[in-house]
Scaffold this motif. Structure first.
Motif, PDB file in Angstrom:
ATOM      1  N   PRO B 203       0.804  -1.232   0.000  1.00  0.00           N
ATOM      2  CA  PRO B 203       0.000   0.000   0.000  1.00  0.00           C
ATOM      3  C   PRO B 203       0.834   1.278   0.000  1.00  0.00           C
ATOM      4  O   PRO B 203       1.890   1.345   0.634  1.00  0.00           O
ATOM      5  N   LYS B 204       0.329   2.250  -0.740  1.00  0.00           N
ATOM      6  CA  LYS B 204       0.920   3.587  -0.782  1.00  0.00           C
ATOM      7  C   LYS B 204      -0.235   4.575  -0.792  1.00  0.00           C
ATOM      8  O   LYS B 204      -1.361   4.205  -1.087  1.00  0.00           O
ATOM      9  N   THR B 205       0.070   5.825  -0.486  1.00  0.00           N
ATOM     10  CA  THR B 205      -0.978   6.838  -0.495  1.00  0.00           C
ATOM     11  C   THR B 205      -0.821   7.723  -1.717  1.00  0.00           C
ATOM     12  O   THR B 205       0.248   8.284  -1.935  1.00  0.00           O
ATOM     13  N   PRO B 208      -2.385  12.860  -1.494  1.00  0.00           N
ATOM     14  CA  PRO B 208      -2.564  13.412  -0.151  1.00  0.00           C
ATOM     15  C   PRO B 208      -2.534  14.940  -0.178  1.00  0.00           C
ATOM     16  O   PRO B 208      -2.342  15.544  -1.229  1.00  0.00           O
ATOM     17  N   PHE B 218       6.233  20.964  -4.853  1.00  0.00           N
ATOM     18  CA  PHE B 218       5.613  20.020  -5.786  1.00  0.00           C
ATOM     19  C   PHE B 218       5.313  20.690  -7.127  1.00  0.00           C
ATOM     20  O   PHE B 218       5.495  20.108  -8.190  1.00  0.00           O
TER      21      PHE B 218
ATOM     22  N   THR C  17       8.284  13.107  -3.102  1.00  0.00           N
ATOM     23  CA  THR C  17       8.163  12.135  -4.187  1.00  0.00           C
ATOM     24  C   THR C  17       7.410  12.764  -5.352  1.00  0.00           C
ATOM     25  O   THR C  17       6.715  13.757  -5.187  1.00  0.00           O
ATOM     26  N   ALA C  20       3.588  13.584  -5.132  1.00  0.00           N
ATOM     27  CA  ALA C  20       3.277  13.558  -3.692  1.00  0.00           C
ATOM     28  C   ALA C  20       2.819  12.188  -3.185  1.00  0.00           C
ATOM     29  O   ALA C  20       2.074  12.090  -2.221  1.00  0.00           O
ATOM     30  N   VAL C  21       3.265  11.134  -3.849  1.00  0.00           N
ATOM     31  CA  VAL C  21       2.902   9.790  -3.396  1.00  0.00           C
ATOM     32  C   VAL C  21       3.573   9.523  -2.049  1.00  0.00           C
ATOM     33  O   VAL C  21       4.744   9.832  -1.865  1.00  0.00           O
ATOM     34  N   ILE C  22       2.815   8.986  -1.114  1.00  0.00           N
ATOM     35  CA  ILE C  22       3.399   8.614   0.177  1.00  0.00           C
ATOM     36  C   ILE C  22       3.687   7.117   0.147  1.00  0.00           C
ATOM     37  O   ILE C  22       2.773   6.299   0.002  1.00  0.00           O
ATOM     38  N   LEU C  23       4.961   6.798   0.240  1.00  0.00           N
ATOM     39  CA  LEU C  23       5.362   5.410   0.014  1.00  0.00           C
ATOM     40  C   LEU C  23       5.164   4.526   1.233  1.00  0.00           C
ATOM     41  O   LEU C  23       5.000   3.321   1.117  1.00  0.00           O
ATOM     42  N   PRO C  25       3.109   2.900   3.964  1.00  0.00           N
ATOM     43  CA  PRO C  25       1.676   2.690   4.185  1.00  0.00           C
ATOM     44  C   PRO C  25       1.281   2.959   5.630  1.00  0.00           C
ATOM     45  O   PRO C  25       2.104   2.829   6.538  1.00  0.00           O
TER      46      PRO C  25
END
Lengths: 184, 379, 100
Positions: B203-205, B208, B218, C17, C20-23, C25
């Motif tokens: 899983p990854k987010t 956000p 960003f 990243t 803005a992906v949060i790796l 979990p």
């Protein structure tokens, strides 16, 4: 420039747009470059519809409307009185009208006018008043811009999923091609 | 294989050859034939893709966002009001760095209701971080659809790409196209393998919040990627040309008889075809006319345009959109970057399907030859 | 500037990243939202009829169940809003002032 421009007048539902497409495909089978496009106005059965084609030996870059066609093909003769089908047509340009009247009856001066009873041929051969493809036989016979062979191939391709109607259209085309050449 | 085909179908063929995996669709005139044809490919099994019938264009692009985030090669198409309804999702796709490819059959925005071509839909969205490519012919539409995936998925880019083609004026035109072989396209465009994707086992987010202390960073990343993509677009164009024998200028701009031109038109889309014919006519009369076809509106190819306009006396800019209350957006962009000695005039043309004729373009050329050219609306 | 950037990244706990992906979990688990509670809901399991009303309304998913099906409150995340207390039909939840 050997670019030739064709304007097809029909009524919504008659298949003028398909005519122009099959014509463009036929020119391709003759080894020429071609373009076909409709003018979409009101999409309503019976409304006057215009479709166009360009045929050339060279690659076609032009993308404006057709303003000064070399040929005009009229699928429904009542359109001759409803609008100016000669608009922009080159001097001595060719007009083909689907009609059982005589060319002089239409009073179009300064152009080469031919009348062929495409509806009659379609009813005899296809059994339905499908004039859009049959008319191309007359166009091929009178203009010499596409060959009957190429037209047959194009019809075969377009009616891939309805081979029976395709074959009947080919027959109607051949008959009108012959008639046209007699009139020429 | 060469054949006569409608340009909409050419786009669908491009998507099929690119082995699109997910196709969310909500058809709208004049993009409809693209969607119908892809649906037909999926139905017949020619294309192994998930077709998602959604309830609005907003959902179509949202579904595309989800599909690409999950690691699939994803394509969609739209026009005009449908595009406008997608607007909210446009910056989400680009901000999340999702390489969606979308065909836009350019059509005027209401009101008054109008189904015909101009560039008001896509050009209005030029600031949303999508690479915007504009095409001139059915062949270019097909080829650019394939190129678009390669550009979008490049590791240095990872941005969504819009393939813009003129509604009706191109989408409904039948002409000769050369359909590339599947195995050649496969060799040119390998499968999409993202580094990060939505995966229940790992899983990854995605998507956000970014607070004021990181949001700008960003955005800077996106800006850098957009600027970097200029090189990628060129590279992909030349690789494509090498493999398939069809170059489109340098990928960013295409020039016609510009080597010694003194007067030129710059435009996007189908107008360029007609402009070529006008340039030929003027050349026959001994006039040093030329054409710059802008293929890529965003990122803006400033350096390439500076080089192309070197030695030019005057430039006529054709915009098929107007920034109401100001002027043509392309005209404004060009004035900002081009040499101030270059005489320029902006022309608003072809709104709502008004034909941009040879007559119009001749008028532009005769205007820019004047000592003080003045822009106008080509009515 | 670079130092400033590093500081920011450190604060965010990871590098910026792409997209803005949060790796990592489950990173929101690290936010212990129960730390600033004023009221503490207390569940009396002898009164509880396991209707699950409290579980449904808890905005922080802080009502949990044991493998045997007994409800309990996870005080690491409970903010003390007392929605559960309001919704409990059998008055199995009472409030206490947090000692801190």
């Amino acid at each position: 420039m050997d670019l030739k421009e064709i304007r097809i007048h029909g009524r919504g539902g008659q298949g003028a747009v398909t005519s122009s497409q099959v014509l463009a495909i036929a020119a391709f089978f003759d080894g020429k470059k071609s373009q076909a496009f409709p003018y979409f106005g009101v999409e309503r059965t019976g409304a006057p519809v215009e479709a166009f084609a360009r045929i050339s030996k060279e690659k076609i870059f032009l993308r404006q409307h057709v303003y000064e066609p070399d040929f005009v093909l009229v699928l429904d003769s009542s359109l001759v009185h409803a609008l100016d089908i000669t608009k922009g047509l080159k001097k001595n340009g060719l007009i083909i009208i689907n009609s059982n009247k005589k060319p002089l009856d239409f009073g179009l001066k300064g152009f080469k006018v031919y009348c062929l009873d495409i509806t009659k041929t379609a009813l005899e051969i296809i059994g339905k008043p499908f004039v859009n493809i049959a008319a191309l036989g007359a166009f091929a016979g009178l203009s010499g811009e596409v060959s009957l062979d190429a037209l047959n191939k194009a019809i075969g391709q377009r009616f891939e999923n309805n081979a029976r109607i395709g074959e009947l259209n080919k027959k109607a085309c051949a008959k009108l091609f012959e008639e046209a050449q007699k009139q020429k | 294989m060469k054949k006569v085909e409608e340009s909409s179908i050419a786009v669908a063929i491009g998507a099929k050859l690119a082995r699109v995996q997910v196709f969310p669709m909500y058809p709208i005139t004049p993009s409809t034939h693209i969607q119908e044809q892809i649906a037909e490919y999926v139905n017949s099994g020619e294309l192994e893709a998930e077709l998602i019938d959604v309830e609005s264009e907003h959902s179509a692009l949202s579904a595309a966002v989800g599909a690409v985030a999950a690691g699939s090669r994803t394509f969609t198409a739209t026009s005009s009001q449908g595009f406008a309804l997608m607007f909210e999702v446009l910056p989400i796709a680009s901000g999340m760095r999702l390489p969606i490819v979308m065909a836009v059959a350019n059509r005027a925005l209401s009101a008054p209701i109008n189904i015909w071509n101009d560039h008001s839909d896509s050009v209005s969205a030029r600031d949303q971080g999508w690479i915007q490519l504009y095409v001139e012919s059915g062949q270019e539409a097909l080829d650019t659809t394939i190129q678009a995936f390669k550009i979008a998925e490049d590791k240095n880019v990872l941005l969504p790409v819009m393939v813009n083609l003129d509604g009706f004026s191109l989408t409904h035109v039948f002409e000769e196209i050369d359909e590339p072989e599947q195995k050649e396209v496969d060799a040119f465009l390998p499968a999409y393998k993202p580094e990060h994707f939505l995966d229940v086992k790992n899983p990854k987010t995605f998507g956000p919040i970014a607070f004021p202390d990181s949001y700008m960073e960003f955005k800077k990343q996106q800006q850098d990627a957009m600027i970097k993509s200029l090189e990628t677009i060129k590279k992909v164009n030349s690789e494509f040309a090498k493999k398939f024998g069809r170059p489109y200028g340098n990928g960013l701009i295409d020039t016609y008889k510009m080597a010694d031109a003194k007067f030129a038109i710059i435009a996007m889309g189908t107008v360029c075809g007609t402009a070529r014919v006008v340039v030929d006519e003027l050349r026959k009369k001994g006039k040093k006319a030329g054409l710059i076809k802008l293929r890529c509106l965003r990122p803006f190819p400033t350096e390439d345009l500076l080089r192309a306009t070197k030695g030019l006396k005057a430039l006529g800019v054709i915009d098929r959109h107007v920034s109401l209350g100001f002027e043509g957006p392309l005209f404004a962009d060009l004035k900002a970057v081009l040499n101030s000695n270059l005489k320029m005039a902006g022309f608003i043309a072809g709104l709502g399907g008004r034909d941009v004729s040879m007559k119009h373009l001749h008028k532009v050329f005769s205007e820019i030859e004047k000592a003080k050219p003045k822009g106008s609306w080509l009515l | 500037m670079a130092k400033e950037k590093n500081k920011r990244e450190k604060k965010a706990g990871q590098k910026l990243t792409l997209g803005a992906v949060i790796l990592e979990p489950g990173s929101t688990r690290n936010y212990h939202t129960g730390a600033w509670r004023v009221y503490r809901p207390v569940l009396d399991n002898s009164k509880c009829v396991s209707c699950s009303n409290c579980w449904k309304v808890c905005p922080d998913a802080a009502i949990k169940r044991t493998p045997e099906g007994k409800f309990y409150i996870d005080y690491t995340y409970c903010k003390g809003c007392l929605l559960c207390l309001n919704e409990c039909g059998v008055k199995a939840i009472v409030k206490e002032v947090e000692v801190k």
